[in-house]
Design a protein around this motif. Sequence first.
Motif, mmCIF file in Angstrom:
data_model
loop_
_atom_site.group_PDB
_atom_site.id
_atom_site.type_symbol
_atom_site.label_atom_id
_atom_site.label_comp_id
_atom_site.label_asym_id
_atom_site.label_seq_id
_atom_site.Cartn_x
_atom_site.Cartn_y
_atom_site.Cartn_z
ATOM 1 N N GLY A 19 0.992 -1.195 0.247
ATOM 2 C CA GLY A 19 -0.085 0.107 -0.057
ATOM 3 C C GLY A 19 1.132 1.593 0.144
ATOM 4 O O GLY A 19 0.400 2.077 -0.751
ATOM 5 N N ARG A 20 2.111 1.231 0.836
ATOM 6 C CA ARG A 20 2.557 2.429 0.783
ATOM 7 C C ARG A 20 3.481 2.829 -0.296
ATOM 8 O O ARG A 20 3.398 3.817 -0.801
ATOM 9 C CB ARG A 20 4.088 2.142 2.114
ATOM 10 N N ARG A 21 4.069 1.600 -1.268
ATOM 11 C CA ARG A 21 4.083 1.868 -2.442
ATOM 12 C C ARG A 21 3.579 2.487 -3.671
ATOM 13 O O ARG A 21 3.568 2.868 -4.545
ATOM 14 C CB ARG A 21 4.998 0.139 -2.913
ATOM 15 N N GLU A 22 2.256 1.847 -3.404
ATOM 16 C CA GLU A 22 1.263 2.772 -4.587
ATOM 17 C C GLU A 22 0.703 3.281 -4.865
ATOM 18 O O GLU A 22 0.160 3.997 -5.325
ATOM 19 C CB GLU A 22 0.170 1.130 -4.257
ATOM 20 N N LEU A 23 1.372 3.905 -2.705
ATOM 21 C CA LEU A 23 0.713 5.271 -2.855
ATOM 22 C C LEU A 23 1.602 6.572 -2.745
ATOM 23 O O LEU A 23 1.263 7.236 -2.528
ATOM 24 C CB LEU A 23 0.112 5.806 -1.001
ATOM 25 N N SER A 24 3.210 6.190 -3.459
ATOM 26 C CA SER A 24 4.231 6.938 -4.036
ATOM 27 C C SER A 24 3.045 7.735 -5.131
ATOM 28 O O SER A 24 2.595 8.089 -5.368
ATOM 29 C CB SER A 24 4.947 5.914 -4.584
ATOM 30 N N ALA A 25 4.118 8.761 -5.207
ATOM 31 C CA ALA A 25 3.791 10.564 -5.821
ATOM 32 C C ALA A 25 4.903 9.623 -7.398
ATOM 33 O O ALA A 25 4.935 10.693 -7.950
ATOM 34 C CB ALA A 25 5.431 11.119 -5.928
ATOM 35 N N LEU A 26 3.856 8.682 -7.721
ATOM 36 C CA LEU A 26 3.833 8.093 -9.194
ATOM 37 C C LEU A 26 2.397 8.471 -10.048
ATOM 38 O O LEU A 26 1.098 7.838 -9.871
ATOM 39 C CB LEU A 26 3.702 6.790 -9.483
ATOM 40 N N THR A 27 2.462 9.675 -10.503
ATOM 41 C CA THR A 27 0.960 10.074 -10.989
ATOM 42 C C THR A 27 0.734 9.476 -12.501
ATOM 43 O O THR A 27 1.403 9.498 -12.797
ATOM 44 C CB THR A 27 0.847 12.507 -10.957
ATOM 45 N N PHE A 28 -0.617 8.703 -12.782
ATOM 46 C CA PHE A 28 -0.254 8.711 -13.623
ATOM 47 C C PHE A 28 -2.410 9.622 -14.255
ATOM 48 O O PHE A 28 -2.865 10.235 -13.518
ATOM 49 C CB PHE A 28 -1.692 7.139 -13.551
ATOM 50 N N SER A 29 -2.034 10.274 -15.442
ATOM 51 C CA SER A 29 -2.066 11.300 -16.068
ATOM 52 C C SER A 29 -2.961 11.124 -16.889
ATOM 53 O O SER A 29 -3.146 10.245 -17.913
ATOM 54 C CB SER A 29 -0.925 12.467 -16.319
ATOM 55 N N GLY B 243 34.972 13.761 -4.969
ATOM 56 C CA GLY B 243 34.490 11.751 -3.825
ATOM 57 C C GLY B 243 33.352 11.877 -3.038
ATOM 58 O O GLY B 243 33.391 10.762 -2.779
ATOM 59 N N THR B 244 32.572 13.154 -3.830
ATOM 60 C CA THR B 244 31.598 12.805 -2.586
ATOM 61 C C THR B 244 30.542 12.021 -3.296
ATOM 62 O O THR B 244 30.339 11.755 -4.843
ATOM 63 C CB THR B 244 30.675 13.901 -2.901
ATOM 64 N N THR B 245 29.908 10.751 -2.754
ATOM 65 C CA THR B 245 29.187 9.195 -3.476
ATOM 66 C C THR B 245 27.697 9.607 -2.856
ATOM 67 O O THR B 245 27.432 10.442 -1.138
ATOM 68 C CB THR B 245 29.725 8.412 -3.223
ATOM 69 N N ALA B 246 26.739 9.374 -3.835
ATOM 70 C CA ALA B 246 25.413 9.600 -3.009
ATOM 71 C C ALA B 246 24.751 8.340 -2.538
ATOM 72 O O ALA B 246 25.462 7.330 -3.087
ATOM 73 C CB ALA B 246 24.650 10.598 -4.828
ATOM 74 N N SER B 247 24.125 8.347 -2.045
ATOM 75 C CA SER B 247 23.335 7.193 -1.591
ATOM 76 C C SER B 247 21.957 7.130 -2.176
ATOM 77 O O SER B 247 20.949 8.579 -1.636
ATOM 78 C CB SER B 247 23.134 7.462 0.024
ATOM 79 N N TRP B 248 21.784 5.898 -2.847
ATOM 80 C CA TRP B 248 20.794 5.655 -3.099
ATOM 81 C C TRP B 248 19.277 5.231 -2.116
ATOM 82 O O TRP B 248 17.981 5.792 -2.183
ATOM 83 C CB TRP B 248 19.840 4.643 -3.784
ATOM 84 N N ALA B 249 19.755 5.115 -0.798
ATOM 85 C CA ALA B 249 18.731 4.613 0.385
ATOM 86 C C ALA B 249 17.771 6.067 0.343
ATOM 87 O O ALA B 249 17.442 6.256 1.441
ATOM 88 C CB ALA B 249 19.717 4.373 1.298
ATOM 89 N N THR B 250 18.872 7.320 0.475
ATOM 90 C CA THR B 250 18.075 8.435 1.130
ATOM 91 C C THR B 250 17.899 9.262 -0.141
ATOM 92 O O THR B 250 17.320 10.023 0.007
ATOM 93 C CB THR B 250 19.203 9.186 1.787
ATOM 94 N N ALA B 251 17.700 9.011 -1.406
ATOM 95 C CA ALA B 251 17.352 9.578 -2.577
ATOM 96 C C ALA B 251 16.008 9.757 -2.121
ATOM 97 O O ALA B 251 15.451 8.488 -2.013
ATOM 98 C CB ALA B 251 17.983 8.760 -3.846
ATOM 99 N N ARG B 252 15.144 10.376 -2.720
ATOM 100 C CA ARG B 252 13.736 10.188 -3.158
ATOM 101 C C ARG B 252 13.476 10.871 -4.187
ATOM 102 O O ARG B 252 14.406 11.048 -5.019
ATOM 103 C CB ARG B 252 13.233 11.723 -2.369
ATOM 104 N N TRP B 253 12.097 10.056 -5.196
ATOM 105 C CA TRP B 253 11.975 10.412 -6.774
ATOM 106 C C TRP B 253 10.379 10.775 -6.630
ATOM 107 O O TRP B 253 9.313 9.628 -5.490
ATOM 108 C CB TRP B 253 11.831 8.854 -6.865
ATOM 109 N N GLN B 254 10.051 11.152 -7.590
ATOM 110 C CA GLN B 254 8.330 11.222 -8.213
ATOM 111 C C GLN B 254 8.619 11.200 -9.672
ATOM 112 O O GLN B 254 9.624 10.325 -10.367
ATOM 113 C CB GLN B 254 8.200 12.563 -8.092
ATOM 114 N N GLY B 255 7.218 10.740 -10.751
ATOM 115 C CA GLY B 255 7.015 9.984 -11.267
ATOM 116 C C GLY B 255 5.912 10.708 -12.259
ATOM 117 O O GLY B 255 4.939 11.102 -11.488
ATOM 118 N N LEU B 256 5.400 10.433 -13.360
ATOM 119 C CA LEU B 256 4.064 10.475 -14.380
ATOM 120 C C LEU B 256 4.442 9.811 -15.213
ATOM 121 O O LEU B 256 4.896 9.309 -15.796
ATOM 122 C CB LEU B 256 4.484 12.259 -14.879
#
Length: 791
Positions: free
Chosen positions: A432-442, A555-568
């Motif tokens: 349920g949490r994943r389906e209520l993500s910021a993925l917008t179906f237009s 040398g700075t390395t980003a982390s996928w764990a703290t990355a945030r995403w949205q979609g359309l």
Amino acid sequence: MPAPVHPHPVHLPLANGLRVCLRHAPRLKRCAAVLQVAAGSHDVPLAWPGLAHFLEHLLFLGTERFPAGEGLMAYVQRHGGQVNASTRERTTEFFFELPVPVFTDGLMRLADMLTHPRLNLDDQQREREVLDAEFIAWSQDAKAQQQVALLQGLAADHPLRGFHAGNRDSLPVESEAFQQALRGFHAHFYQSGQMTLSLAGPQSLTDLQAMAQQFSDQLTPGPLHPQAAPPALMQGSARCYQHAADRHLHQVITCDAPREALAFLCTWLNASAPGGLLAELQARRLATALQASVLYQFADQAVLDIHFTLGSEREPATQIEELLHDWLSFFAHSDWTALREEFALLNARQQQVQGALALARNDAHDLSEQGAAALKAMLDSLHLPASRHPWQLPPNNPLLRAPAKEERAGLIRGQTSAHRGLRTFAQDRSRGRRELSALTFSQALADDTGEGALYLHWRFDSAVPTGLESLLRPLCEQARQAGVELSCETIATDWQVKMHGLHEPMPAVLEALARCLSDSNGPLPPPAPVPMIAIRELLKALPACCAGVQPEPQGTTASWATARWQGLVTGLPASCEAAIKAAAARLPGQPATLPFTPQALDGQKRWHAVNTESSEAALLLFCPTPVQTLADEANWRLLGHVLQGPFYQRLRVELQIGYAVFSGIRQINGQTGLLFGVQSPSTSLDGIVEQLQAFLEQLPSLIERCPDLGNQALAQQFAAQALPVNQAAELLWHAHLAGHSSRYLDQLQQLIQQRTREDVQHAAQQLNDAAGGWQCVANGRCINDDWQAAS
């Protein structure tokens, strides 16, 4: 799936000798024309190199019937289409794409400019300076010079070794002999028998044929003049050679194989699947990339270039050559039955998704029995030793085939209907949490076209992981073959992925993307830089400059764990929604609605200096709208519509400032603004800025003199039913980022229709006042105190 293209293009010879190719595709939103003249740089008298390219330029400068402001280029730009031309070794092409209602007017202008060019001396003198500027840029371009060096292995008397660019010295327009040669070349080649017209559009074949006939009637009639055969590509019995420079190795093969055969060979040479040549070279750390392509083809001559990008300059070329020959020997003695079927599927899928212009230019053919025999003969002629390495042919692309339908939807893998009640509450809550993500179906785009789009946007706490483009390259190629254009872009600490194309394979592409990102083991080395002209370097840097985010320390390395995403997601039917959600649930990072925070410039003028390693001055000026309302956007879009033609005419034609001159609305990270671009071999950055500001100051009088602001022509470009899906989706994505409603296209269309002259004057005043700020990206330092140097 969209309605297929007519199974085969219809080829017709018309009474005056014009050859016609017609492609009827009901799914298309636009119509395109490609006119090919069987004459190019190698058909020019030896005394006047560059004459063919020069004539191509002159034809766009207007006729008595259609002056420059009403000619093909201005007309196409005014209606939101695309237009260009290209002079190659033995052909010259003119091509454009327009909305269906105005397409015949474009054809009329094309026929008129080909048949009745003015060729007056003043135009020629001005345009010669443009070609001279192009020549200077070409002579300094690393990629162009690599191409010249690459061809030095061919026979010295072959025209591929000659100079054909054209410059001030080779185009003596004041000479009567040159004028006779110019007009003679036009009279000899620019007539019906020497031309082929390709049309692609949603119109019926009958209507397309009627358009072709109407176009044909305007041409000068004449016969087909055979083009002189060139000398041998190489002397004696030699068929191939090597060229090495920096970290690049080229294996060049000359042959007489037909186009379809070489396209078939290149497709499988370039495959990155395990067991293939590229995979083996990468495993041995001999090369990082391989690209096979046809550099030249005319009559019974072809030049095949197999280009290896090396891991270092010290890689042993002999070892790479041995592996290449071993693979070619293996391929020559393999059974091609499955590959020929796959190749036919690839060609069919591309026709299914190509836009009007790409479809009109499509000359791909399946590998025939004759083509296969010719390719076998060509490979045999290389006298290759027997293959010793255990190579494998590439497997079928799974994305090209429809996925198997699951019989029991809603079950966990491995369950039967008897287990339906065994899902844990934790699983339900997680799902349920994943389906209520910021993925917008237009639902802004119709879902019955067979095409759709999907956008994903990640934001990292620090720099985006390096090497993502290289990581996704094999998937991008697989997706492209299946009818989905997959691309990615890094903008400061944000990373975006775009998918456009057929909706059927899109869930599988998303699933593969999630798997690819999740399986990646840390940051990869960034891809080797690709040489580009200065203005393209600036365009690549522009989004990050506008984002206003400071670069992270090395040398700075980003982390996928703290990355945030949205979609359309838009244009996809409801039947795809569950599969898209399931695949999206496996994406790394946390779904979240990311705030839209355009950089507030408050009237400031920012200067971003970017090193392009070019001696020419190049500059971009991006002027955002002061506020992000749709009314403001409509005002500025209409202003951009009004000034586009006059800006090009003033800086490119009248002032001859540079050969790369353009303007128009650009959306960057959801922010709308006007973008101006200039690259000049003769004018400094100070001079470019001075002329830009002088032009902007004249806008009020230009708007006042304009009899028609073009509200209707511009508004029609935003009708969802007339926009190709990829263009409509791009507009909707930026509207989504900016927080506009899903009715964005309809609302923008209505607002553009309602704009008054006073509204456009107000936008021009805002532009001159830098009310939304100015962002200048240039390949030089800040020119004066009016600008604030960006960090």
